[in-house]
Enzyme design. Sequence first.
Site, PDB file in Angstrom:
ATOM      1  N   ALA A  68       0.811  -1.154  -0.088  1.00 58.39           N
ATOM      2  CA  ALA A  68       0.188   0.125   0.113  1.00 58.39           C
ATOM      3  C   ALA A  68       1.057   1.298  -0.028  1.00 58.39           C
ATOM      4  O   ALA A  68       2.026   1.200   0.379  1.00 58.39           O
ATOM      5  CB  ALA A  68      -0.824   0.207   1.138  1.00 58.39           C
ATOM      6  N   GLY A 111       0.493  -4.723   0.868  1.00 59.54           N
ATOM      7  CA  GLY A 111      -0.816  -5.110   0.065  1.00 59.54           C
ATOM      8  C   GLY A 111      -0.283  -5.474  -1.274  1.00 59.54           C
ATOM      9  O   GLY A 111      -1.169  -6.285  -1.639  1.00 59.54           O
ATOM     10  N   GLU A 114      -0.562  -9.150  -0.739  1.00 57.27           N
ATOM     11  CA  GLU A 114      -2.196  -9.351  -0.215  1.00 57.27           C
ATOM     12  C   GLU A 114      -2.977  -9.025  -1.386  1.00 57.27           C
ATOM     13  O   GLU A 114      -3.746 -10.057  -1.652  1.00 57.27           O
ATOM     14  CB  GLU A 114      -2.777  -8.306   0.854  1.00 57.27           C
ATOM     15  CG  GLU A 114      -2.192  -8.780   2.356  1.00 57.27           C
ATOM     16  CD  GLU A 114      -1.933  -7.652   3.051  1.00 57.27           C
ATOM     17  OE1 GLU A 114      -1.684  -6.326   2.689  1.00 57.27           O
ATOM     18  OE2 GLU A 114      -2.665  -7.557   4.326  1.00 57.27           O
ATOM     19  N   GLU A 134       4.660  -5.206   7.073  1.00 55.08           N
ATOM     20  CA  GLU A 134       4.078  -3.986   7.883  1.00 55.08           C
ATOM     21  C   GLU A 134       4.424  -3.893   9.236  1.00 55.08           C
ATOM     22  O   GLU A 134       4.361  -2.412   9.812  1.00 55.08           O
ATOM     23  CB  GLU A 134       2.524  -4.333   7.912  1.00 55.08           C
ATOM     24  CG  GLU A 134       1.628  -4.236   6.627  1.00 55.08           C
ATOM     25  CD  GLU A 134       1.696  -5.469   5.694  1.00 55.08           C
ATOM     26  OE1 GLU A 134       2.601  -6.470   5.988  1.00 55.08           O
ATOM     27  OE2 GLU A 134       0.789  -5.512   4.672  1.00 55.08           O
TER      28      GLU A 134
HETATM   29  C1  LIG Z   1      -1.826  -2.905   3.338  1.00 56.73           C
HETATM   30  C2  LIG Z   1      -1.147  -2.462   4.316  1.00 56.73           C
HETATM   31  C3  LIG Z   1      -2.050  -2.482   5.560  1.00 56.73           C
HETATM   32  C4  LIG Z   1       0.082  -2.047   4.654  1.00 56.73           C
HETATM   33  C5  LIG Z   1       0.952  -1.805   3.479  1.00 56.73           C
HETATM   34  O1  LIG Z   1       1.267  -2.457   2.398  1.00 56.73           O
HETATM   35  S1  LIG Z   1       2.366  -0.930   3.958  1.00 56.73           S
HETATM   36  C6  LIG Z   1       3.743  -1.018   2.916  1.00 56.73           C
HETATM   37  C7  LIG Z   1       4.496  -2.701   3.090  1.00 56.73           C
HETATM   38  N1  LIG Z   1       5.659  -2.529   2.025  1.00 56.73           N
HETATM   39  C8  LIG Z   1       6.752  -2.176   2.497  1.00 56.73           C
HETATM   40  O2  LIG Z   1       6.959  -1.724   3.566  1.00 56.73           O
HETATM   41  C9  LIG Z   1       7.773  -2.200   1.394  1.00 56.73           C
HETATM   42  C10 LIG Z   1       8.537  -0.472   1.423  1.00 56.73           C
HETATM   43  N2  LIG Z   1       9.528  -0.395   0.292  1.00 56.73           N
HETATM   44  C11 LIG Z   1      10.496  -0.857   0.528  1.00 56.73           C
HETATM   45  O3  LIG Z   1      10.771  -1.452   1.450  1.00 56.73           O
HETATM   46  C12 LIG Z   1      11.497  -0.801  -0.684  1.00 56.73           C
HETATM   47  O4  LIG Z   1      11.044   0.355  -1.442  1.00 56.73           O
HETATM   48  C13 LIG Z   1      11.815  -1.855  -1.207  1.00 56.73           C
HETATM   49  C14 LIG Z   1      12.690  -2.977  -0.397  1.00 56.73           C
HETATM   50  C15 LIG Z   1      10.811  -2.561  -1.795  1.00 56.73           C
HETATM   51  C16 LIG Z   1      12.742  -1.591  -2.664  1.00 56.73           C
HETATM   52  O5  LIG Z   1      14.016  -0.992  -2.185  1.00 56.73           O
HETATM   53  P1  LIG Z   1      14.813   0.076  -3.217  1.00 56.73           P
HETATM   54  O6  LIG Z   1      15.896   0.711  -2.376  1.00 56.73           O
HETATM   55  O7  LIG Z   1      15.086  -1.038  -4.526  1.00 56.73           O
HETATM   56  O8  LIG Z   1      13.847   1.142  -3.717  1.00 56.73           O
HETATM   57  P2  LIG Z   1      13.397   2.321  -2.947  1.00 56.73           P
HETATM   58  O9  LIG Z   1      14.503   3.569  -3.396  1.00 56.73           O
HETATM   59  O10 LIG Z   1      13.170   2.149  -1.479  1.00 56.73           O
HETATM   60  O11 LIG Z   1      11.876   2.548  -3.707  1.00 56.73           O
HETATM   61  C17 LIG Z   1      11.707   3.175  -5.004  1.00 56.73           C
HETATM   62  C18 LIG Z   1      10.722   4.233  -4.751  1.00 56.73           C
HETATM   63  O12 LIG Z   1       9.580   3.774  -4.491  1.00 56.73           O
HETATM   64  C19 LIG Z   1       8.801   4.172  -3.396  1.00 56.73           C
HETATM   65  N3  LIG Z   1       8.436   3.065  -2.638  1.00 56.73           N
HETATM   66  C20 LIG Z   1       8.497   2.030  -2.556  1.00 56.73           C
HETATM   67  N4  LIG Z   1       7.711   1.264  -1.717  1.00 56.73           N
HETATM   68  C21 LIG Z   1       6.654   1.970  -1.466  1.00 56.73           C
HETATM   69  C22 LIG Z   1       5.391   2.006  -0.824  1.00 56.73           C
HETATM   70  N5  LIG Z   1       4.837   0.864  -0.099  1.00 56.73           N
HETATM   71  N6  LIG Z   1       4.467   3.256  -0.737  1.00 56.73           N
HETATM   72  C23 LIG Z   1       5.022   4.293  -1.179  1.00 56.73           C
HETATM   73  N7  LIG Z   1       6.276   4.529  -1.840  1.00 56.73           N
HETATM   74  C24 LIG Z   1       6.861   3.537  -1.949  1.00 56.73           C
HETATM   75  C25 LIG Z   1      10.192   4.700  -2.654  1.00 56.73           C
HETATM   76  O13 LIG Z   1       9.669   5.481  -1.596  1.00 56.73           O
HETATM   77  C26 LIG Z   1      10.821   5.366  -3.570  1.00 56.73           C
HETATM   78  O14 LIG Z   1      10.376   6.685  -4.101  1.00 56.73           O
HETATM   79  P3  LIG Z   1      11.143   7.832  -3.767  1.00 56.73           P
HETATM   80  O15 LIG Z   1      12.675   7.712  -4.442  1.00 56.73           O
HETATM   81  O16 LIG Z   1      10.320   8.995  -4.331  1.00 56.73           O
HETATM   82  O17 LIG Z   1      11.227   7.970  -2.281  1.00 56.73           O
END
Ligand SMILES: CC(C)=CC(=O)SCCNC(=O)CCNC(=O)[C@H](O)C(C)(C)COP(=O)(O)OP(=O)(O)OC[C@H]1O[C@@H](n2cnc3c(N)ncnc32)[C@H](O)[C@@H]1OP(=O)(O)O
Length: 260
Positions: A68, A111, A114, A134
């Site tokens: 998400a 998500g 999911e 999460e």
């Molecule tokens: C459904 C419910 C209740 C909850 C959820 O789903 S909460 C989200 C769960 N997911 C996460 O916690 C994963 C979050 N992302 C990461 O840990 C990392 O992005 C990665 C391990 C998947 C990949 O790492 P990498 O270093 O290759 O890439 P990043 O520089 O971290 O990401 C690129 C770009 O995408 C944005 N990003 C990634 N995931 C999310 C997300 N879930 N929501 C919003 N944005 C996301 C990340 O911020 C980055 O953007 P910027 O460069 O603009 O900061």
Amino acid sequence: MSEQNPENITVEQRGRVGLITLNRPKALNALNRDLMEEVIAAARAFDTDPAVGAIVITGSEKAFAAGADIKEMQSRSFSDVYGGDLFSDWDRITKIRKPIIAAVAGYALGGGCELAMMCDLIIAADSAKFGQPEINLGVIPGMGGTQRLTRAVGKSKAMDLVLTGRMMDAEEAERSGLVARIVPAAELVDAAVAVAETIGAKSLPVVMMAKEAVNVALETTLSEGVRFERRTFFSTFATEDQKEGMSAFVEKRDPEFKHR
Ligand SMILES: CC(C)=CC(=O)SCCNC(=O)CCNC(=O)[C@H](O)C(C)(C)COP(=O)(O)OP(=O)(O)OC[C@H]1O[C@@H](n2cnc3c(N)ncnc32)[C@H](O)[C@@H]1OP(=O)(O)O
């Protein structure tokens, strides 16, 4: 709303297969509200299109979906998420009656994992990584992860993933029963579309009955489930496709299902 002109997904039809590709690469396909509305609208359009027999949802090489959208969620209050019943709209995917295949490459986290589990089966690229991280954000899964993951992989593995937030690779996911098949990353979409085409060539009403019956197994007792299956099996004899399928076998030819 972006139903007519989706900006976060691409939608195409290949034969009898409806293909939905998540397309927010800069955010690793993080699932924001607009993207959700677009996916649901596309899936519902395919569900009511008689020319489509099965649906594939996929993402990019790097991410099916990294969860998400944390940035969209970050500043929400309890009353926002409780009052707005955050994520409940995703349940509409589970109301789609045609089979949906999740074709997963790269990250399927939170998500994203999911959403894949809301689909009927998961085909994974060898690059796929699944997880419910999460807990690292100070929340728990909220799109069905604690329930569907536990049903898919059992309590111990689900606890491991949900409580530690670690990721599992495609092989572990297949061994655990989350994933149906693993294919090389470069072949993922073609492989998923081929499976969807195989399903799409069967009798559509009978496929829908089979999907419904398997899903009943997750919701009810064994005796109720078997009773449901038996009644649904009887119903297949009301279709022209049952006559065609059995005649074709006896006449030693391929069936030509008419989807009725
Ligand atoms: C459904 C419910 C209740 C909850 C959820 O789903 S909460 C989200 C769960 N997911 C996460 O916690 C994963 C979050 N992302 C990461 O840990 C990392 O992005 C990665 C391990 C998947 C990949 O790492 P990498 O270093 O290759 O890439 P990043 O520089 O971290 O990401 C690129 C770009 O995408 C944005 N990003 C990634 N995931 C999310 C997300 N879930 N929501 C919003 N944005 C996301 C990340 O911020 C980055 O953007 P910027 O460069 O603009 O900061």
